[in-house]
Structures are given as C-alpha cells and as structure tokens.
Design a protein around this motif. Structure first.
Motif, PDB file in Angstrom:
ATOM      1  N   GLY A 144       0.770  -1.235   0.000  1.00 34.43           N
ATOM      2  CA  GLY A 144       0.000   0.000   0.000  1.00 34.43           C
ATOM      3  C   GLY A 144       0.796   1.277   0.000  1.00 34.43           C
ATOM      4  N   GLY A 145       2.135   1.182  -0.023  1.00 35.19           N
ATOM      5  CA  GLY A 145       2.933   2.406   0.012  1.00 35.19           C
ATOM      6  C   GLY A 145       4.422   2.146  -0.016  1.00 35.19           C
ATOM      7  N   VAL A 146       5.158   2.986   0.695  1.00 37.30           N
ATOM      8  CA  VAL A 146       6.615   2.856   0.761  1.00 37.30           C
ATOM      9  C   VAL A 146       7.093   3.041   2.197  1.00 37.30           C
ATOM     10  CG1 VAL A 146       7.082   3.585  -1.613  1.00 37.30           C
ATOM     11  CG2 VAL A 146       7.027   5.303   0.208  1.00 37.30           C
TER      12      VAL A 146
ATOM     13  N   ALA B 241      20.154   8.605  15.187  1.00 37.94           N
ATOM     14  CA  ALA B 241      19.055   7.642  15.106  1.00 37.94           C
ATOM     15  C   ALA B 241      18.770   7.285  13.657  1.00 37.94           C
ATOM     16  CB  ALA B 241      17.794   8.224  15.741  1.00 37.94           C
ATOM     17  N   GLN B 242      18.358   6.055  13.443  1.00 41.00           N
ATOM     18  CA  GLN B 242      17.880   5.651  12.124  1.00 41.00           C
ATOM     19  C   GLN B 242      16.385   5.389  12.262  1.00 41.00           C
ATOM     20  OE1 GLN B 242      19.005   1.887   9.919  1.00 41.00           O
ATOM     21  NE2 GLN B 242      20.090   3.459   8.730  1.00 41.00           N
ATOM     22  N   ALA B 243      15.609   6.292  11.668  1.00 40.10           N
ATOM     23  CA  ALA B 243      14.160   6.235  11.791  1.00 40.10           C
ATOM     24  C   ALA B 243      13.547   5.569  10.567  1.00 40.10           C
ATOM     25  CB  ALA B 243      13.606   7.644  11.949  1.00 40.10           C
ATOM     26  N   VAL B 244      12.383   4.947  10.786  1.00 42.79           N
ATOM     27  CA  VAL B 244      11.664   4.291   9.712  1.00 42.79           C
ATOM     28  C   VAL B 244      10.264   4.909   9.653  1.00 42.79           C
ATOM     29  CG1 VAL B 244      10.832   2.082   8.817  1.00 42.79           C
ATOM     30  CG2 VAL B 244      12.941   2.160  10.183  1.00 42.79           C
ATOM     31  N   TYR B 245       9.922   5.400   8.477  1.00 45.79           N
ATOM     32  CA  TYR B 245       8.624   6.016   8.251  1.00 45.79           C
ATOM     33  C   TYR B 245       7.919   5.279   7.120  1.00 45.79           C
ATOM     34  CZ  TYR B 245      10.682   9.770  10.947  1.00 45.79           C
ATOM     35  OH  TYR B 245      11.301  10.487  11.952  1.00 45.79           O
ATOM     36  N   ARG B 246       6.604   5.164   7.236  1.00 42.62           N
ATOM     37  CA  ARG B 246       5.819   4.568   6.161  1.00 42.62           C
ATOM     38  C   ARG B 246       4.819   5.591   5.640  1.00 42.62           C
ATOM     39  NH1 ARG B 246       4.777  -1.860   7.070  1.00 42.62           N
ATOM     40  NH2 ARG B 246       6.985  -2.421   6.843  1.00 42.62           N
ATOM     41  N   PHE B 247       4.696   5.618   4.321  1.00 39.56           N
ATOM     42  CA  PHE B 247       3.785   6.508   3.631  1.00 39.56           C
ATOM     43  C   PHE B 247       2.867   5.654   2.767  1.00 39.56           C
ATOM     44  CE2 PHE B 247       7.801   8.647   4.367  1.00 39.56           C
ATOM     45  CZ  PHE B 247       7.393   9.818   5.005  1.00 39.56           C
ATOM     46  N   TYR B 248       1.563   5.889   2.915  1.00 39.61           N
ATOM     47  CA  TYR B 248       0.584   5.079   2.203  1.00 39.61           C
ATOM     48  C   TYR B 248      -0.153   5.905   1.167  1.00 39.61           C
ATOM     49  CZ  TYR B 248       1.569   1.730   5.843  1.00 39.61           C
ATOM     50  OH  TYR B 248       2.218   0.855   6.693  1.00 39.61           O
ATOM     51  N   ALA B 249      -0.392   5.275  -0.008  1.00 36.14           N
ATOM     52  CA  ALA B 249      -1.067   5.948  -1.115  1.00 36.14           C
ATOM     53  C   ALA B 249      -2.514   6.254  -0.771  1.00 36.14           C
ATOM     54  CB  ALA B 249      -1.012   5.082  -2.360  1.00 36.14           C
TER      55      ALA B 249
END
Length: 151
Positions: A121-123, A143-151
């Motif tokens: 659903g995204g990246v 810090a190494q952060a992880v973000y998710r972006f959805y269409a």
C-alpha cells in the motif's frame, strides 16, 4: 530547509537525498521538567539545577528520550509529504546518545534518506537523523528512523 514531495513516486526518488537541517530548538528547564513529569523520570541530573551544577555535566541535562522525542517536530521541517493518505512513524532501527544536551543549549537535526522500499500500500523510508548541539562537535543523538507513507 524543507523538501516537499507529492505522492509515493516522488518519495521513491528521495533515496540518498540530503534533507538538510531543521531550525534550532532551545532546551529549557521548564521543558525538561515537563518531560520529567510526563515520564516519571525525575533523576537529579535533569531536574535539580543546584545539585546538577556540581555533577558530571556542570548543570542539568535533557533526558535522552526528550531529545529523541523532539525528532518529531524537527523531522517534520525536513520533509513535507503531500498526496498520501497516511504517514506513520514505524519505529527506529537504532539510537545512540553520544553527548548530553545541557539545559540552555540549542539543538537541530540533519537528515539523509538511506533507502525507500515498497511495502503493501505504500513505501517505507529509512532516514538517518543526527541531532546536533549548537557549538558542540559530538552529536546529541544519532538515530535511524523508519517512516511509512501510504497511497
């Protein structure tokens, strides 16, 4: 400095991008005290200026997790994402606090996009974030952060 992208495809194109720096944020004793109250962490190095003046840092310091939590507003200055249905903080791969943040200091973050991978659903974007202290060579937080972006 702020980068604005629109939609999933433009996020994919950010792999390797240097996102620059956020604005400076001053670390005040009231902010540290409020964080201490919110987290029930009232260790004297954070909340007792008199005792902390004679302590190892020469004054009170911000909680490491306060510094980490301030990544939220600083990160939002670096990358603005439009044209997605939802963005979420997915977590952190690693975090370190190499240098204490003394009350009265100013901090800012620098960001670089490490990778962008497809997820359902995204990246998912992995971002290296370095919190700098004004006038100090060693970073406050890496810090190494992880973000998710959805269409």
């Amino acid at each position: 400095m702020s980068t604005t992208v629109r939609g999933i495809e433009e996020i994919r194109n950010q792999t390797g991008a240097d996102l620059g720096h956020s604005s400076w944020v001053e670390i005040t004793q009231p902010r540290v005290d409020t964080f201490a109250d919110a987290t029930d962490d009232h260790q004297w190095i954070h909340v007792d200026p008199e005792r902390a003046a004679a302590g190892p840092f020469g004054g009170t310091i911000a909680h490491g997790y306060l510094t980490l939590s301030l990544l939220i507003p600083m990160w939002s200055e670096l990358l603005r994402v439009e044209g997605v249905s939802m963005a979420v903080n997915y977590g952190l791969n690693k975090v370190r606090f190499p240098s204490p943040v003394r009350v009265g200091s100013k901090i800012r973050t620098h960001g670089r996009v490490v990778s962008v991978e497809d997820v359902r659903g995204g990246v998912e974007a992995v971002v290296d974030l370095t919190v700098q202290i004004d006038g100090v060579d060693k970073p406050a937080c890496v810090a190494q952060a992880v973000y998710r972006f959805y269409a």
